[in-house]
Design a protein around this motif. Structure first.
Motif, PDB file in Angstrom:
ATOM      1  N   ALA A  44      43.848  31.132  54.733  1.00 16.32           N
ATOM      2  CA  ALA A  44      44.509  29.925  54.207  1.00 16.32           C
ATOM      3  C   ALA A  44      43.553  29.159  53.289  1.00 16.32           C
ATOM      4  CB  ALA A  44      44.976  29.053  55.363  1.00 16.32           C
ATOM      5  N   LEU A  45      43.960  27.963  52.924  1.00 17.97           N
ATOM      6  CA  LEU A  45      43.255  27.153  51.919  1.00 17.97           C
ATOM      7  C   LEU A  45      41.740  27.105  52.101  1.00 17.97           C
ATOM      8  CD1 LEU A  45      44.294  25.116  49.609  1.00 17.97           C
ATOM      9  CD2 LEU A  45      43.653  23.357  51.245  1.00 17.97           C
ATOM     10  N   THR A  46      41.298  26.726  53.309  1.00 17.75           N
ATOM     11  CA  THR A  46      39.853  26.569  53.514  1.00 17.75           C
ATOM     12  C   THR A  46      39.304  27.618  54.481  1.00 17.75           C
ATOM     13  OG1 THR A  46      40.053  25.029  55.374  1.00 17.75           O
ATOM     14  CG2 THR A  46      40.074  24.067  53.155  1.00 17.75           C
ATOM     15  N   GLY A  47      40.049  28.694  54.647  1.00 19.43           N
ATOM     16  CA  GLY A  47      39.597  29.766  55.523  1.00 19.43           C
ATOM     17  C   GLY A  47      38.650  30.704  54.805  1.00 19.43           C
ATOM     18  N   SER A 127      49.963  29.950  54.938  1.00 20.09           N
ATOM     19  CA  SER A 127      49.809  28.950  53.888  1.00 20.09           C
ATOM     20  C   SER A 127      49.463  29.604  52.542  1.00 20.09           C
ATOM     21  CB  SER A 127      48.738  27.946  54.339  1.00 20.09           C
ATOM     22  OG  SER A 127      48.743  26.818  53.539  1.00 20.09           O
ATOM     23  N   ARG A 182      40.125  15.725  52.174  1.00 17.11           N
ATOM     24  CA  ARG A 182      40.507  16.321  53.461  1.00 17.11           C
ATOM     25  C   ARG A 182      41.250  15.305  54.327  1.00 17.11           C
ATOM     26  NH1 ARG A 182      41.445  21.488  55.289  1.00 17.11           N
ATOM     27  NH2 ARG A 182      40.676  21.852  57.371  1.00 17.11           N
ATOM     28  N   TYR A 189      49.145  18.163  56.757  1.00 12.55           N
ATOM     29  CA  TYR A 189      49.156  19.352  57.628  1.00 12.55           C
ATOM     30  C   TYR A 189      49.732  19.067  59.014  1.00 12.55           C
ATOM     31  CZ  TYR A 189      45.583  20.790  54.218  1.00 12.55           C
ATOM     32  OH  TYR A 189      44.887  21.069  53.072  1.00 12.55           O
ATOM     33  N   HIS A 303      52.593  21.761  59.692  1.00 13.01           N
ATOM     34  CA  HIS A 303      52.073  22.940  58.997  1.00 13.01           C
ATOM     35  C   HIS A 303      50.949  23.645  59.780  1.00 13.01           C
ATOM     36  CE1 HIS A 303      50.885  25.426  55.620  1.00 13.01           C
ATOM     37  NE2 HIS A 303      49.648  25.015  55.785  1.00 13.01           N
ATOM     38  N   ASP A 304      49.980  22.865  60.292  1.00 16.45           N
ATOM     39  CA  ASP A 304      48.827  23.457  60.986  1.00 16.45           C
ATOM     40  C   ASP A 304      49.201  24.160  62.300  1.00 16.45           C
ATOM     41  OD1 ASP A 304      46.606  23.286  59.380  1.00 16.45           O
ATOM     42  OD2 ASP A 304      45.839  21.421  60.233  1.00 16.45           O
ATOM     43  N   PHE A 306      50.381  26.879  62.735  1.00 13.98           N
ATOM     44  CA  PHE A 306      50.002  28.309  62.727  1.00 13.98           C
ATOM     45  C   PHE A 306      48.543  28.506  63.152  1.00 13.98           C
ATOM     46  CE2 PHE A 306      47.376  29.314  58.965  1.00 13.98           C
ATOM     47  CZ  PHE A 306      47.476  28.139  58.222  1.00 13.98           C
ATOM     48  N   LEU A 307      47.793  27.395  63.270  1.00 10.92           N
ATOM     49  CA  LEU A 307      46.416  27.458  63.784  1.00 10.92           C
ATOM     50  C   LEU A 307      46.311  26.853  65.184  1.00 10.92           C
ATOM     51  CD1 LEU A 307      44.715  26.242  60.491  1.00 10.92           C
ATOM     52  CD2 LEU A 307      44.563  28.553  61.431  1.00 10.92           C
TER      53      LEU A 307
HETATM   54  N1  LIG Z   1      44.232  23.914  57.952  1.00 14.87           N
HETATM   55  C1  LIG Z   1      44.561  24.671  56.796  1.00 14.87           C
HETATM   56  C2  LIG Z   1      45.571  23.894  55.982  1.00 14.87           C
HETATM   57  C3  LIG Z   1      46.110  24.601  54.788  1.00 14.87           C
HETATM   58  O1  LIG Z   1      46.915  25.660  55.189  1.00 14.87           O
HETATM   59  C4  LIG Z   1      43.336  24.960  55.976  1.00 14.87           C
HETATM   60  O2  LIG Z   1      42.428  24.139  55.983  1.00 14.87           O
HETATM   61  O3  LIG Z   1      43.280  26.006  55.357  1.00 14.87           O
END
Ligand SMILES: N[C@@H](CCO)C(=O)O
Ligand SMILES: CC(=O)SCCNC(=O)CCNC(=O)[C@H](O)C(C)(C)COP(=O)(O)OP(=O)(O)OC[C@H]1O[C@@H](n2cnc3c(N)ncnc32)[C@H](O)[C@@H]1OP(=O)(O)O
Length: 321
Positions: A44-47, A127, A182, A189, A303-304, A306-307
């Motif tokens: 995802a975005l910050t993964g 995401s 953030r 999120y 949204h979050d 999924f984590l």
């Molecule tokens: N928690 C996720 C949000 C974006 O999908 C991230 O930081 O990648």
């Protein structure tokens, strides 16, 4: 960190097809390449590419004897080029606005070609990673057995593009760009319900910083420690490019020709990629004849989820692996 490999390749930026050298960093988990079915996991975005192991962000989904079982599969994860993962300054993309999710999808396919992986058992991603999975399927409709986009969509909505614009303004004007961006994004999120149930009234007092502010500051600091500004600017920008050039006719042709079994996993309370827009994508592809299923994580967390909602995710994924 698990062992990080690098492929150097040429990407063709849109819209002028200018060539640019990129470094594609990746990790491999489980069975050696070419000895088991391959699952590509898009972060995802910050993964990043560390999907499992000590620092893995998806340990509850991927691992030995987990739902994506490393005893049975080769799991491959690319870093989106320019995400800063790998600590080489020359790998940051300073001309980030020249890139789109379609270009990144093409780069991922080039990486797979280099590794001689023409067919994937599955692509799974949440995401931004899920949207790149969609782009990859649109580019090669017969190369993926299972496509599993989670909490994402084929095209950025105006709502999402608006969020990206605000993030960019914060990044360009704040004294603490990553931290403040953030803080703003964390609210997108989650949901009001999720945030409101997190902190009790007893935690609050007139002379203390409000717990939600402490929480936002915590997440702001955490991102600032693990991300570089140029990398985050690219990731944020990519969100508004999702499905940028996609036409209705392309969606129709994809649905008619693809051999991919698609399982969309949505979050009922997602405020970033709303359930309504994902449902519309599902209905359209189904009507055009795609082999597609629609699954839902039920959560107050938005949204979050999924984590967060691992048990539900495991149950939904189990039949596919
Ligand atoms: N928690 C996720 C949000 C974006 O999908 C991230 O930081 O990648
Ligand atoms: C799919 C991918 O590619 S991964 C994407 C990149 N990774 C991420 O975005 C993960 C960043 N982390 C998160 O967003 C969250 O921690 C999640 C989604 C993993 C879990 O969400 P939640 O269970 O709601 O946890 P929450 O957001 O409250 O975070 C917990 C942390 O906040 C801290 N925290 C909670 N309340 C407060 C508070 N009032 N003040 C300060 N810190 C607080 C906790 O101590 C905990 O710290 P730790 O993670 O260092 O143990």
């Amino acid at each position: 960190m698990h062992h990080l490999h690098t492929i150097q390749l040429t990407a063709y930026r849109l819209p002028d097809q200018t060539a640019q050298t990129l470094y594609l960093n990746y990790e491999i988990f489980g069975q050696p390449l070419h000895q088991a079915p391959v699952i590509l996991v898009n972060h995802a975005l910050t993964g990043n590419s560390t999907v499992t192991g000590e620092q893995g962000w998806w340990n509850q989904v991927i691992g030995y004897d987990q739902v994506i079982d490393l005893n049975r599969y080769t799991v491959l994860a690319f870093n989106i080029p320019g995400n800063g993962y790998g600590n080489k300054p020359e790998q940051l993309l300073l001309n980030y606005t020249a890139f789109t999710t379609a270009v990144i999808a093409d780069v991922f396919w080039k990486g797979l070609d280099f590794l001689r992986v023409p067919q994937l058992y599955a692509i799974i991603g949440g995401s931004l990673g899920g949207s790149i999975a969609w782009e990859m399927a649109l580019q090669r409709p017969e190369a993926i057995h299972h496509l599993i986009p989670i909490a994402t969509n084929v095209q950025a909505s105006d709502w999402l593009i608006g969020q990206v614009v605000v993030q960019e303004a914060i990044l360009n004007h704040s004294k603490h760009p990553l931290e403040d961006a953030r803080k703003h994004a964390m609210l997108l999120y989650r949901t009001p319900e999720s945030i409101n149930q997190k902190f009790t009234r007893e935690q609050q007092s007139m002379d203390q910083i409000h717990p939600v502010e402490q929480w936002l500051t915590y997440h702001g600091h955490a991102l600032q420690k693990r991300f570089q500004l140029a990398a985050y600017q690219l990731m944020n920008h990519l969100l508004q490019t999702i499905g940028k050039a996609l036409t209705e006719e392309q969606v129709k042709q994809f649905a008619l020709t693809t051999t991919t079994q698609i399982t969309m996993i949505t979050v009922d309370s997602d405020g970033m990629f709303t359930q309504k827009e994902q449902r519309e994508t599902y209905c359209k592809l189904y009507a055009y004849g795609a082999d597609i299923q629609y699954k839902e994580i039920q959560s107050i967390h938005g949204h979050d989820a999924f984590l967060i909602e691992y048990q539900q995710l495991q149950t939904l994924l189990q039949p596919l692996f």
